[in-house]
Structure formats: structure tokens, C-alpha cells
Design a protein around this motif. Structure first.
Motif, PDB file in Angstrom:
ATOM      1  N   PRO A  18     101.984  29.167 132.181  1.00  0.00           N
ATOM      2  CA  PRO A  18     101.903  28.862 133.617  1.00  0.00           C
ATOM      3  C   PRO A  18     102.373  27.457 133.960  1.00  0.00           C
ATOM      4  N   TRP A  77      95.676  33.385 135.077  1.00  0.00           N
ATOM      5  CA  TRP A  77      96.579  32.426 135.731  1.00  0.00           C
ATOM      6  C   TRP A  77      96.084  32.099 137.136  1.00  0.00           C
ATOM      7  N   ARG A  83      92.924  29.955 137.062  1.00  0.00           N
ATOM      8  CA  ARG A  83      93.176  28.575 136.635  1.00  0.00           C
ATOM      9  C   ARG A  83      93.951  27.783 137.678  1.00  0.00           C
ATOM     10  N   TYR A  84      94.804  28.469 138.435  1.00  0.00           N
ATOM     11  CA  TYR A  84      95.656  27.789 139.420  1.00  0.00           C
ATOM     12  C   TYR A  84      95.618  28.559 140.741  1.00  0.00           C
ATOM     13  N   VAL A 138     105.829  37.471 135.165  1.00  0.00           N
ATOM     14  CA  VAL A 138     105.090  36.963 134.015  1.00  0.00           C
ATOM     15  C   VAL A 138     105.076  38.036 132.936  1.00  0.00           C
ATOM     16  N   ARG A 188      95.403  38.795 131.989  1.00  0.00           N
ATOM     17  CA  ARG A 188      96.160  37.551 131.847  1.00  0.00           C
ATOM     18  C   ARG A 188      96.631  37.042 133.205  1.00  0.00           C
TER      19      ARG A 188
END
Length: 348
Positions: free
Chosen positions: A77, A125, A128-129, A34, A121
Motif C-alpha cells: 500500500p 488496506w 490502515r489507510y 491490488v 487483505r
């Protein structure tokens, strides 16, 4: 059947589930990259991928431009997850692509600021997931006090469990005494180290992209030899260290190091076991692009030390198919795709 396999079936794409006893493994990719767009903009032209600025690269790729397709996979993402679904991958261990976003060149305070932003960051990710990503964090290793502070923050606040380490810092490889406090903290906190070079600094390796073709393997080899010969594994016996790109060249060349135990006994002054035995303490990802090489590594260290990796988005388009082509039996494929990574990531 795992969620990724289910989604692939719904999309009409053939799935190789690699089932063992009726149970489909959760496919874990230990090597997916990423980027943080703002950090990337400040770092790319200091890094190996741009020849350290000799070949200036676009700092903010244009969504309408030719580089966006690749760039978007590392900054959005949803794009990465869609690719994971298409390729049958359930969980990605995401780490900064340090060949383009390393902060090795910066003074400690700036490096720490940029690493904090990148790590935040990655943690976002994961938050969120959480069923799709686990996160690796980078450290401003040019200043050990700042590095240890960021390590504590990433562990205690961000709840990230993998430390993304370069092979060397300021010309010193990871076995050097300056890194002893780092290894002590990694072991004490039950974190996992993922060693991925940020690029050989010798400008001669820019020719023919040798920094990528042979330089990464050289850096991994030197880092591994440094960790072994400086006695890191003996001082910190509970460390879990995963090497990118199959660990470089050492697994195929370790016989010469074993020979030196007698021919050059000074090489053994910090260790009580042969280097070939020390190799079995590491994990190795499968990003080697050659089934023969992967077979050699597995035979050398045991297939229980291999973790599946893709080097997303730079690696093979169908990495699961490539692994299946090796002809491993189902228990071996299962352990490479899932079990070994789960063991390497386990905190308890």
C-alpha cells in the motif's frame, strides 16, 4: 487544497487543482487494482493474463526481478499511496485485478476461501489507510449460497461497500436469473456494484492480446445488454452499477438497440424503456484512452454519470493531465473527479 495536492506541492511538482469556486475536489480514482501475493500465486496461471496457463507466469515475482516494479504497486500500500500522491489522487477504490487473480476456475469452497483471503487483505488496506482507500470485494459466484454469505461478511464485518463483479460466470451474463438473489442483496444493502470483466475465455482472443484490446469491451457490452434486456434495472430500481472501461462498446452503438424496439419487438419483452434510456442508469469510468470516446459517452448518458478512473497500475501515467486536456469546464471536471463517485459510493 486536498492532501494529495498538498503533498505534491511539497515535493515541488506542479499541481492542477481544478478548483471550483475556490474549493479543490477530492480526486477519487474508482478503478485501482491490488493483489494478494498468496492468492495470486495460486491463481495467475489459471487466468486470462497467462493464457490460462499456456504462457506460464512467475507465481511469486522476485523483488530483484523485472516484474517487481509493477507487482509491488499492487501488493504494497505504501507504494500505491506514493504514486497516488505523485499523481494527485486522494482516494482509491481498490479492487482485485481479476484478469490475474480470478477464482472462476475453482470449485465453490476453494473459490470462497481464496476470495475471503483477498477481501481480508483489501479490508486491511482500508483499515490502515481509511483516508486513502475504499475497498471492493470479490465473490465465489459459481456457488450463490457461498457468494451471498461472503457478501454479508464483507458488508457487516469488513465494512466494504463495493462489490467487484465479473461480466459473466460459467457463460451466464449478469442479467441471468441465477443472479437475481445477488442483485436483491446488493440493492437491499445499498452496496455499489463495479463490473470489471475477468477476461474473455475464448482462446482465440489470446492472439494479439485481443482479450485485452477488444475482449474486455465485448464482455462489458454483453453484461450491460444482459442487465438491460433481462429487466434487472426495472426489478431493482435502486441499484448503483459502475462499469469499467467506459462500459465497453454499447454507449456508442445503442442506436441499433433502440431501432430494434420496433424492428424486433421481442427485445423489449422485459423492459418498458428504450435501451438508450437504460444506459443512463449506469455509471461509467473514464478509462477509455481516447478523449473523443469519453466525449461521446458523456453526451450519451450525461457527464453526471462519469467517474474518474485510472486502471492503476496499468493505465496512463498522468491520467489527470489527460482529463484536463479534454477542455471540460471546471464544474464538469469537478463532478467527474469527485461528485459522481461520492454519489455512487453513498450508503444512506
Amino acid at each position: 487544497m486536498t492532501p494529495a495536492a498538498q503533498r505534491m506541492n511539497q515535493g515541488g511538482t506542479r499541481v492542477d487543482t481544478m478548483e471550483q469556486g475556490g474549493r479543490t475536489p477530492r480526486v477519487i480514482d474508482f478503478h485501482a487494482h491490488v493483489l494478494h501475493p498468496d492468492v495470486y500465486a495460486l491463481t495467475v496461471n489459471h487466468n486470462v493474463i497467462s493464457g490460462f496457463g499456456a504462457r506460464p507466469m512467475e507465481e511469486r515475482p522476485d523483488p530483484a526481478g523485472p516484474r517487481w516494479a509493477m507487482f509491488s504497486k499492487m501488493v504494497l500500500p505504501e507504494v500505491q499511496i506514493a504514486d497516488m500522491d505523485r499523481r494527485g489522487i486522494d482516494l482509491g477504490v481498490i479492487s482485485t485485478s481479476t484478469v490475474s487473480q480470478s477464482v472462476f476456475w475453482a470449485q465453490g469452497p476453494l473459490a470462497a476461501e481464496l476470495d475471503r483471503a483477498a477481501n481480508d487483505r483489501i479490508a486491511d488496506w482500508v483499515a490502515r489507510y481509511p483516508d486513502r482507500f475504499a475497498g471492493a470485494f470479490t465473490l465465489p459466484l459459481q456457488d450463490m449460497d457461498l457468494a451471498l454469505a461472503e457478501l454479508a461478511r464483507c458488508d457487516e464485518t469488513l465494512r466494504l461497500s463495493v462489490v467487484n463483479l465479473p461480466a459473466c460466470v460459467d457463460g451466464r451474463y449478469l442479467g441471468d436469473a441465477r443472479f437475481a438473489p445477488l442483485w436483491r442483496e446488493i440493492e437491499a444493502r445499498r452496496l455499489t456494484a463495479f463490473v470489471h470483466p475477468d477476461g474473455v475465455k475464448d482462446p482465440a482472443f489470446q492472439e494479439f492480446s485481443l482479450w485485452n484490446g477488444v475482449g474486455q469491451g465485448i464482455e462489458e457490452t454483453r453484461a450491460m445488454a444482459s442487465i438491460i434486456y433481462e429487466g434487472v434495472l426495472e426489478r431493482f430500481p435502486d441499484l448503483r452499477i459502475v462499469f469499467a472501461h467506459g462500459g465497453g462498446y454499447l454507449p456508442a452503438y445503442v442506436g441499433r438497440l433502440d431501432r430494434n424496439a420496433a424492428a424486433h419487438p421481442v427485445s423489449m419483452r422485459n423492459i418498458s424503456r428504450l435501451p438508450s434510456e437504460c444506459l443512463k442508469r449506469f455509471y461509467y469510468d473514464t478509462v477509455v484512452y481516447d478523449p473523443l470516446v469519453l466525449e461521446i459517452i458523456g453526451r450519451r448518458v450525461g457527464f453526471d454519470r462519469l467517474v474518474f478512473g485510472t486502471d492503476y497500475p496499468f493505465g496512463e501515467e498522468q491520467p489527470l493531465a489527460s482529463l484536463a486536456a479534454l477542455g471540460f469546464d471546471e464544474p464538469t471536471r469537478h463532478t467527474i473527479l469527485c461528485d459522481n463517485a461520492e454519489r455512487a459510493l453513498r450508503r444512506a
